[in-house]
Design an enzyme around this catalytic site. Structure first.
Site, mmCIF file in Angstrom:
data_model
loop_
_atom_site.group_PDB
_atom_site.id
_atom_site.type_symbol
_atom_site.label_atom_id
_atom_site.label_comp_id
_atom_site.label_asym_id
_atom_site.label_seq_id
_atom_site.Cartn_x
_atom_site.Cartn_y
_atom_site.Cartn_z
ATOM 1 N N HIS A 73 0.826 -1.214 0.000
ATOM 2 C CA HIS A 73 0.000 0.000 0.000
ATOM 3 C C HIS A 73 0.866 1.272 0.000
ATOM 4 C CE1 HIS A 73 -4.144 0.845 -0.160
ATOM 5 N NE2 HIS A 73 -4.424 1.033 1.112
ATOM 6 N N ASN B 237 -9.183 3.700 -1.106
ATOM 7 C CA ASN B 237 -9.577 4.623 -0.039
ATOM 8 C C ASN B 237 -8.814 5.941 -0.060
ATOM 9 O OD1 ASN B 237 -11.578 2.966 1.043
ATOM 10 N ND2 ASN B 237 -10.113 1.855 2.327
ATOM 11 N N ASN C 128 -6.879 6.586 4.557
ATOM 12 C CA ASN C 128 -8.291 6.938 4.401
ATOM 13 C C ASN C 128 -8.574 8.430 4.500
ATOM 14 O OD1 ASN C 128 -8.439 4.186 4.399
ATOM 15 N ND2 ASN C 128 -9.881 4.021 6.082
ATOM 16 N N ASP D 183 -0.822 2.704 -5.370
ATOM 17 C CA ASP D 183 -0.837 1.284 -5.695
ATOM 18 C C ASP D 183 -2.081 0.952 -6.510
ATOM 19 O OD1 ASP D 183 -2.043 1.978 -3.077
ATOM 20 O OD2 ASP D 183 -2.697 -0.121 -3.084
#
Length: 230
Positions: free
Chosen positions: A19, A112, A66, A91
């Site tokens: 991530h 997100n 987020n 990513d």
């Protein structure tokens, strides 16, 4: 001024996660192009420098993925930038590892970090989609992206970041095709893993050696025929 944003999560715990490939890409650009030291600002870490004639601000939001849009929006307002001045490195599950694509506008596809940025600045910013592959099942995605890259990924990651760094001045100058060419040329230097070679069929007749007491029959055909009638 242009704003290059890398997406990821802050802290050593996440630093090698799939991530965090956006953070990794910006670190490589900063190191290779002599950007200033990273400083805390706009709820993130920033570094200033130039890519070709363009002044560029690198931003790694430290709000966790987020809430990435909070940091991006704050930096944009401070420098009076528009979404068109922003490029986000992130990513991408839908691309094979090492693949890179550039996209302008569009949806967030459930990412997100992009979802948060959409909420704060809209969708008309540019994205650099960095392939990490897909685990194969939707319910495995959350765990997969928060796992570290494997040791076997080191070669293609190095090639990818090298290509991104070499092509960064082209990207800042709006020459997306040249940027992608730089990445593709770098990735092409990585040797693809070789598949095991299938053994060639032998011309000799197979010998059935299931028993450890097996002995090859060295009788002549005539002797074997005579033995049948004993």
């Amino acid at each position: 001024m242009l704003l290059f944003v890398g997406l990821g999560n802050p802290g050593d715990k996440y630093s090698k996660n799939r991530h965090n490939i956006g953070f990794m890409a910006l670190d490589r650009i900063a190191n290779d192009h002599g950007f200033g030291p990273w400083k805390g600002k706009f709820q993130g870490a920033i570094a200033e420098g130039r890519l070709g004639p363009e002044k560029v601000l690198l931003l790694k939001p430290e709000t966790f993925m987020n809430l990435s849009g909070q940091s991006v929006g704050e930096a944009m307002r401070f420098y009076k930038l528009t979404p068109e001045d922003v490029t986000v490195f992130h990513d991408e599950l839908d691309l094979a590892p090492g693949k890179c694509r550039v996209k302008e506008g569009g949806g967030h596809a459930g990412h997100n970090g992009l979802r948060s940025i959409h909420q704060h600045i809209g969708e008309s910013y540019q994205r650099v989609r960095l392939g990490i592959g897909h685990p194969g099942q939707k319910d495995l995605v959350a765990r997969y992206v928060l796992q570290d890259f494997a040791k076997s990924d080191a070669d293609w990651l190095e090639a990818l970041f090298s290509g991104i760094s070499k092509g960064a001045p082209q990207l800042s100058g709006g020459r997306k095709d040249r940027f992608l060419n730089a990445v593709a040329e770098s990735i092409a230097t990585v040797s693809a893993p070789k598949r095991p070679e299938k053994p060639e069929p032998s011309s000799e007749p197979k010998k059935h050696t299931n028993s450890s007491n097996y002995k090859e029959d060295d009788r002549s055909p005539l002797q074997r025929l005579l033995d049948k009638f004993k």
